[in-house]
Design a protein around this motif. Structure first.
Motif, PDB file in Angstrom:
ATOM      1  N   TYR A   1       0.837  -1.196   0.000  1.00  0.00           N
ATOM      2  CA  TYR A   1       0.000   0.000   0.000  1.00  0.00           C
ATOM      3  C   TYR A   1       0.872   1.246   0.000  1.00  0.00           C
ATOM      4  CZ  TYR A   1      -4.158  -2.721   1.357  1.00  0.00           C
ATOM      5  OH  TYR A   1      -5.212  -3.598   1.390  1.00  0.00           O
TER       6      TYR A   1
ATOM      7  N   GLU B   1      -2.970   5.547   0.096  1.00  0.00           N
ATOM      8  CA  GLU B   1      -3.964   4.470   0.092  1.00  0.00           C
ATOM      9  C   GLU B   1      -4.314   4.055   1.511  1.00  0.00           C
ATOM     10  OE1 GLU B   1      -3.059   2.176  -4.110  1.00  0.00           O
ATOM     11  OE2 GLU B   1      -1.807   1.713  -2.372  1.00  0.00           O
ATOM     12  N   LEU B   2      -3.316   3.959   2.378  1.00  0.00           N
ATOM     13  CA  LEU B   2      -3.582   3.550   3.767  1.00  0.00           C
ATOM     14  C   LEU B   2      -4.477   4.560   4.485  1.00  0.00           C
ATOM     15  CD1 LEU B   2      -0.182   2.044   4.933  1.00  0.00           C
ATOM     16  CD2 LEU B   2      -2.367   0.836   4.656  1.00  0.00           C
TER      17      LEU B   2
ATOM     18  N   GLU C   1      -8.038   3.529   4.295  1.00  0.00           N
ATOM     19  CA  GLU C   1      -8.276   2.120   4.597  1.00  0.00           C
ATOM     20  C   GLU C   1      -9.083   1.890   5.867  1.00  0.00           C
ATOM     21  OE1 GLU C   1      -8.247  -0.820   3.364  1.00  0.00           O
ATOM     22  OE2 GLU C   1      -7.527  -0.219   1.413  1.00  0.00           O
TER      23      GLU C   1
END
Length: 192
Positions: free
Chosen positions: A126, A130-131, A134
């Motif tokens: 990732y 992106e994290l 999440e």
């Protein structure tokens, strides 16, 4: 041509550790010098969905590969971390953020027993951005880390001269500084 192939790209929250993880580990390597700064104890979790072409640990992409994570193994890792010459723990894989049940249990115990006298590194496919989109378990794991090497391994950007990374797109991030400043802050000891 291999360099034209690309890893998988998940949508935010598409891959859930609770659905994918089999709570298995591919390997445990105590007292090594390659998975981050200083002497490290490295836990390689099983399972990864990114399927990066050229992955150096392809066998660990299988969520059923390896052995179950056990209390005995956790106890051994904690005992190994107690050695004064060990700087910290490294989480790799596979994909640690798709095995948050295992990784969070271990990191929480490390913090309970050692506070911040031992650091925690992790590699992930990732990216930092992106994290941020999440699931809560992934964000919790991120918040417990000191250093994160982010991004998928890209064969077209492979560079074996890089410090602790396999491809030029990957970054070594100071997690706590990044969280407090609200932007990516690179690790202070970055050489190349």
């Amino acid at each position: 041509m291999a360099s034209k192939k690309l890893p998988q790209n998940p949508q935010p929250q598409e891959w859930q550790a609770s659905e994918l993880s089999q709570l298995k580990i591919a390997d445990y390597k105590p007292f090594n010098f390659v998975d981050g700064e200083g002497v490290r104890n490295s836990l390689y979790v099983s399972g990864c969905q990114f399927a990066c072409p050229g992955c150096y640990n392809k066998i660990a992409q299988n969520f059923n590969y390896g052995q179950p994570y056990t209390q005995e193994l956790e106890d051994q890792i904690i005992a190994d971390l107690a050695e004064p010459y060990v700087q910290g723990l490294t989480l790799l894989g596979g994909e640690p953020f798709l095995n948050t049940q295992v990784c969070l249990a271990l990191v929480r115990r490390l913090r309970a027993e050692f506070g911040h006298t031992k650091d925690v590194w992790s590699w992930t496919g990732y990216t930092w951005d992106e994290l941020q989109q999440e699931t809560p378990d992934k964000l919790t794991l991120l918040s417990e880390l000191d250093v994160l090497v982010d991004g998928r391994f890209l064969l077209a950007q492979k560079d074996l001269t890089l410090q602790f990374r396999g491809s030029a797109n990957q970054r070594i991030i100071d997690v706590q500084q990044s969280l407090s400043q609200g932007k990516v802050v690179l690790w202070a000891n970055l050489i190349k």
